[in-house]
Design a protein around this motif. Structure first.
Motif, PDB file in Angstrom:
ATOM      1  N   LEU A  62       1.089  -1.885   0.124  1.00 55.14           N
ATOM      2  CA  LEU A  62       0.192   0.228  -0.137  1.00 55.14           C
ATOM      3  C   LEU A  62       0.946   1.448   0.079  1.00 55.14           C
ATOM      4  O   LEU A  62       1.820   1.999   0.672  1.00 55.14           O
ATOM      5  N   CYS A  63       0.533   1.994  -0.711  1.00 55.59           N
ATOM      6  CA  CYS A  63       1.511   3.807  -1.040  1.00 55.59           C
ATOM      7  C   CYS A  63       0.252   4.804  -1.040  1.00 55.59           C
ATOM      8  O   CYS A  63      -0.922   4.306  -2.339  1.00 55.59           O
ATOM      9  N   PHE A  64       0.745   6.122  -1.121  1.00 53.29           N
ATOM     10  CA  PHE A  64       0.004   7.171  -1.425  1.00 53.29           C
ATOM     11  C   PHE A  64       0.215   7.385  -3.165  1.00 53.29           C
ATOM     12  O   PHE A  64       1.600   7.159  -2.927  1.00 53.29           O
ATOM     13  N   VAL A  65      -0.520   7.595  -3.542  1.00 48.60           N
ATOM     14  CA  VAL A  65      -0.448   7.748  -5.011  1.00 48.60           C
ATOM     15  C   VAL A  65      -0.855   9.329  -6.003  1.00 48.60           C
ATOM     16  O   VAL A  65      -2.105   9.544  -5.629  1.00 48.60           O
ATOM     17  N   LYS A  66      -0.494   9.653  -6.600  1.00 48.10           N
ATOM     18  CA  LYS A  66      -0.642  11.306  -6.779  1.00 48.10           C
ATOM     19  C   LYS A  66      -1.610  10.859  -8.415  1.00 48.10           C
ATOM     20  O   LYS A  66      -0.845  10.419  -9.017  1.00 48.10           O
ATOM     21  N   ILE A  67      -3.131  10.975  -8.374  1.00 49.41           N
ATOM     22  CA  ILE A  67      -3.425  10.907  -9.878  1.00 49.41           C
ATOM     23  C   ILE A  67      -3.715  12.178 -10.505  1.00 49.41           C
ATOM     24  O   ILE A  67      -3.839  13.674 -10.404  1.00 49.41           O
ATOM     25  N   ASP A  68      -3.034  11.790 -11.579  1.00 49.94           N
ATOM     26  CA  ASP A  68      -2.610  12.902 -13.217  1.00 49.94           C
ATOM     27  C   ASP A  68      -4.262  13.659 -13.262  1.00 49.94           C
ATOM     28  O   ASP A  68      -2.952  14.126 -14.763  1.00 49.94           O
ATOM     29  N   VAL A  69      -5.438  13.820 -13.116  1.00 54.04           N
ATOM     30  CA  VAL A  69      -6.004  14.327 -13.488  1.00 54.04           C
ATOM     31  C   VAL A  69      -6.898  15.223 -12.402  1.00 54.04           C
ATOM     32  O   VAL A  69      -7.144  15.141 -11.481  1.00 54.04           O
ATOM     33  N   PRO A  70      -7.582  16.438 -13.439  1.00 56.80           N
ATOM     34  CA  PRO A  70      -7.778  17.557 -11.724  1.00 56.80           C
ATOM     35  C   PRO A  70      -9.363  16.478 -10.888  1.00 56.80           C
ATOM     36  O   PRO A  70     -10.336  15.787 -11.915  1.00 56.80           O
ATOM     37  N   ALA A  71      -9.020  17.092  -9.307  1.00 56.07           N
ATOM     38  CA  ALA A  71      -9.763  16.240  -8.683  1.00 56.07           C
ATOM     39  C   ALA A  71     -11.303  16.792  -9.063  1.00 56.07           C
ATOM     40  O   ALA A  71     -11.756  17.992  -9.512  1.00 56.07           O
ATOM     41  N   ALA A  72     -12.390  15.582  -8.711  1.00 54.90           N
ATOM     42  CA  ALA A  72     -14.133  15.624  -9.278  1.00 54.90           C
ATOM     43  C   ALA A  72     -14.392  17.303  -8.642  1.00 54.90           C
ATOM     44  O   ALA A  72     -13.461  17.316  -7.040  1.00 54.90           O
ATOM     45  N   SER A  73     -15.036  17.690  -8.890  1.00 56.17           N
ATOM     46  CA  SER A  73     -15.171  19.182  -8.388  1.00 56.17           C
ATOM     47  C   SER A  73     -16.310  18.974  -7.701  1.00 56.17           C
ATOM     48  O   SER A  73     -16.364  19.794  -6.460  1.00 56.17           O
ATOM     49  N   ILE A  74     -16.808  17.647  -6.585  1.00 59.77           N
ATOM     50  CA  ILE A  74     -17.597  17.595  -5.803  1.00 59.77           C
ATOM     51  C   ILE A  74     -16.506  17.243  -3.763  1.00 59.77           C
ATOM     52  O   ILE A  74     -16.311  17.979  -3.389  1.00 59.77           O
ATOM     53  N   LEU A  75     -14.897  17.586  -4.746  1.00 57.49           N
ATOM     54  CA  LEU A  75     -13.783  17.873  -3.455  1.00 57.49           C
ATOM     55  C   LEU A  75     -13.696  19.065  -3.409  1.00 57.49           C
ATOM     56  O   LEU A  75     -12.784  19.619  -2.849  1.00 57.49           O
ATOM     57  N   THR A  76     -13.810  20.133  -4.605  1.00 55.10           N
ATOM     58  CA  THR A  76     -12.701  21.124  -4.704  1.00 55.10           C
ATOM     59  C   THR A  76     -13.887  22.430  -4.808  1.00 55.10           C
ATOM     60  O   THR A  76     -13.540  23.196  -4.925  1.00 55.10           O
ATOM     61  N   ASP A  77     -15.016  21.868  -4.983  1.00 59.77           N
ATOM     62  CA  ASP A  77     -16.381  22.753  -4.778  1.00 59.77           C
ATOM     63  C   ASP A  77     -16.068  23.959  -3.350  1.00 59.77           C
ATOM     64  O   ASP A  77     -16.828  25.022  -3.789  1.00 59.77           O
ATOM     65  N   LYS A  78     -15.426  23.341  -2.861  1.00 60.87           N
ATOM     66  CA  LYS A  78     -16.518  24.078  -1.150  1.00 60.87           C
ATOM     67  C   LYS A  78     -14.716  24.066  -0.336  1.00 60.87           C
ATOM     68  O   LYS A  78     -14.647  23.755   0.647  1.00 60.87           O
ATOM     69  N   LEU A  79     -14.098  24.676  -1.423  1.00 61.07           N
ATOM     70  CA  LEU A  79     -12.422  24.257  -0.253  1.00 61.07           C
ATOM     71  C   LEU A  79     -12.293  25.772   0.720  1.00 61.07           C
ATOM     72  O   LEU A  79     -12.906  26.611   0.828  1.00 61.07           O
ATOM     73  N   PRO A  80     -11.561  25.765   1.804  1.00 64.43           N
ATOM     74  CA  PRO A  80     -12.020  27.085   2.791  1.00 64.43           C
ATOM     75  C   PRO A  80     -10.432  27.943   2.394  1.00 64.43           C
ATOM     76  O   PRO A  80     -10.190  27.526   1.004  1.00 64.43           O
ATOM     77  N   GLU A  81     -10.740  29.412   2.822  1.00 64.82           N
ATOM     78  CA  GLU A  81     -10.738  29.918   2.113  1.00 64.82           C
ATOM     79  C   GLU A  81      -8.958  29.535   2.627  1.00 64.82           C
ATOM     80  O   GLU A  81      -8.165  30.944   0.938  1.00 64.82           O
ATOM     81  N   GLY A  82      -8.333  29.275   2.906  1.00 66.71           N
ATOM     82  CA  GLY A  82      -6.519  29.295   3.092  1.00 66.71           C
ATOM     83  C   GLY A  82      -6.295  28.689   2.355  1.00 66.71           C
ATOM     84  O   GLY A  82      -5.280  28.766   1.442  1.00 66.71           O
ATOM     85  N   ALA A  83      -7.083  27.785   0.939  1.00 68.18           N
ATOM     86  CA  ALA A  83      -6.481  27.110   0.510  1.00 68.18           C
ATOM     87  C   ALA A  83      -6.341  28.134  -1.060  1.00 68.18           C
ATOM     88  O   ALA A  83      -5.653  27.799  -1.790  1.00 68.18           O
ATOM     89  N   ARG A  84      -6.217  29.599  -1.005  1.00 60.55           N
ATOM     90  CA  ARG A  84      -5.870  29.936  -1.971  1.00 60.55           C
ATOM     91  C   ARG A  84      -4.743  30.528  -1.927  1.00 60.55           C
ATOM     92  O   ARG A  84      -3.955  30.969  -2.625  1.00 60.55           O
ATOM     93  N   ASP A  85      -4.347  30.119  -0.791  1.00 60.36           N
ATOM     94  CA  ASP A  85      -2.415  31.294  -0.233  1.00 60.36           C
ATOM     95  C   ASP A  85      -1.752  29.074  -1.023  1.00 60.36           C
ATOM     96  O   ASP A  85      -0.619  29.612  -0.600  1.00 60.36           O
TER      97      ASP A  85
END
Ligand code: SAH
Length: 368
Positions: free
Chosen positions: A191-214
């Motif tokens: 088992l290991c972490f893998v980075k998926i090379d396509v933009p994440a699904a919008s359900i995950l990025t729709d409501k990011l916290p304000e701090g994500a802007r930095d």
């Protein structure tokens, strides 16, 4: 022989591809047959981790006073629900009820509900609270508890909710610049972490916290969709009746970047993939993200106040003095407990308390 949880996870990844970190956490912690919580009592000196109510009875006792004041703030309803998320061994509720029951009106009005995912811990809670002298019931979800004024409390509950991990691939691409970090298999089928090379699904990025802007390139952001769902449930519940939810947990006041998923076994940190289903997996709570979600939903939100400030305002030191007078031999033990709960190097600064309330209540005791 039944397959181990690790083998089941690997098979699932072979069949369906890398799984989200949230799915990995959910299976490891809550698989009904082989998951961490359903198969053991993980708390205490003999277990894998220890929490504030397990350290000292004073913790629950002063929270009981917080509950009485909150009940008064809600207008002393004749009947109300005192609801705990993830009650562990039931010790905090038992200590809270002991001090809160000194107010006869509170005691006559309280209906206790426990929301617990583990059958093993539910049994322990039943034993701990058998003599509490007030009605105790269990519910699978907040939505299953009848409407009414509510005080809701959760200690070290939010940290075990499943998180998602996102990596900033392109800081200039807005929501489309985030990709997901998932759990997959390496060349040797580990088992290991893998980075998926396509933009994440919008359900995950729709409501990011304000701090994500930095975010800068390669920054890792953790989000907790389940915490947002809890805010939705609270908002629905508080729309017709007054209510207050107090969460105490570890994490920063402001959104920070970085991987904080951790596994504990016998009070030691171990690798998050080292023994799936047999280690406690948690991640720090993003209090800023929680507050933003709750404010957007129209709730009144306190600051996230360090545990030592909160407990001190609730009279923790005075409680320690009273206990020491009653049991002089226990003085060193009580002093040590006080230290663990409040010292900046222990739980005092890292742990925070935050309160989400229905609009129009007085400011909650001990918070700002
Ligand atoms: N509040 C206790 C226990 C903290 S451990 C204390 O401070 O000692 C986390 C608790 O949450 C355990 O009781 C665990 O079984 C429960 N839990 C974890 N995930 C849950 C979920 N999704 N729903 C309900 N309970 C959950």
């Amino acid at each position: 022989m039944t397959a181990s949880l690790e083998d089941k996870l690997k098979n699932r990844i072979r069949e369906a591809g890398p799984m989200s970190v949230a799915e990995y956490m959910t299976v490891c912690l809550l698989d009904p047959v082989q998951g961490y919580y359903p198969t053991r009592d993980p708390l205490g000196a003999e277990g894998d981790f220890i929490t504030a109510p397990e350290i000292s009875q004073m913790f629950g006792e002063v929270l009981g006073l917080w509950c009485v004041q909150s009940w008064i703030d809600m207008g002393r309803p004749d009947s109300f629900h005192l609801i705990e998320y993830g009650p562990g061994r039931g010790i905090m509720m038992s200590d809270m009820l002991r001090s809160a029951s000194l107010d006869a009106g509170f005691k006559a009005a309280v209906q206790v509900w426990l929301i617990e995912a583990s059958a093993a811990l539910e049994a322990v809670q039943g034993r701990t609270l058998a003599a509490a002298g007030v009605p105790i019931q269990w519910a699978a979800r907040l939505e299953d508890i009848p409407a009414g004024p509510s005080l809701i409390i959760g200690n070290e509950f939010l940290d075990c909710l499943p998180i998602q991990q996102l990596i900033c691939d392109d800081p200039f691409a807005g929501k489309k610049g985030w990709v997901e970090r998932r759990v997959g298999l390496d060349d040797e089928e580990r088992l290991c972490f893998v980075k998926i090379d396509v933009p994440a699904a919008s359900i995950l990025t729709d409501k990011l916290p304000e701090g994500a802007r930095d975010a800068r390139k390669d920054d890792l952001l953790e989000t907790c969709p389940s915490a947002a769902q809890i805010v939705d449930s609270l908002t629905a519940r508080f729309s017709d009746h007054p209510g207050r939810a107090l969460f105490i947990d570890y994490g920063p006041e402001d959104t920070e970047f970085g991987d904080t998923l951790q596994a504990l076994k016998r009070h030691e940190k171990v690798g998050v993939f080292s023994d799936p289903g047999n280690t406690d997996l948690t991640a720090r709570v993003d209090f800023a993200a929680l507050a933003q979600t709750a404010q957007a939903a129209g709730l009144d939100v306190s600051a996230a106040v360090p545990q030592r400030e909160f407990l001190s305002k609730l009279g923790l030191e005075m409680r320690a003095v009273t206990l020491t007078r009653a049991k002089p031999d226990a003085k060193p033990v009580i002093a040590r407990q006080l230290h663990r709960l409040t010292d900046a190097e222990e739980m005092g600064e890292l742990f925070k308390a935050i309160c989400l309330s229905s609009a129009g209540l007085a400011a909650p005791l001990g918070l700002r």
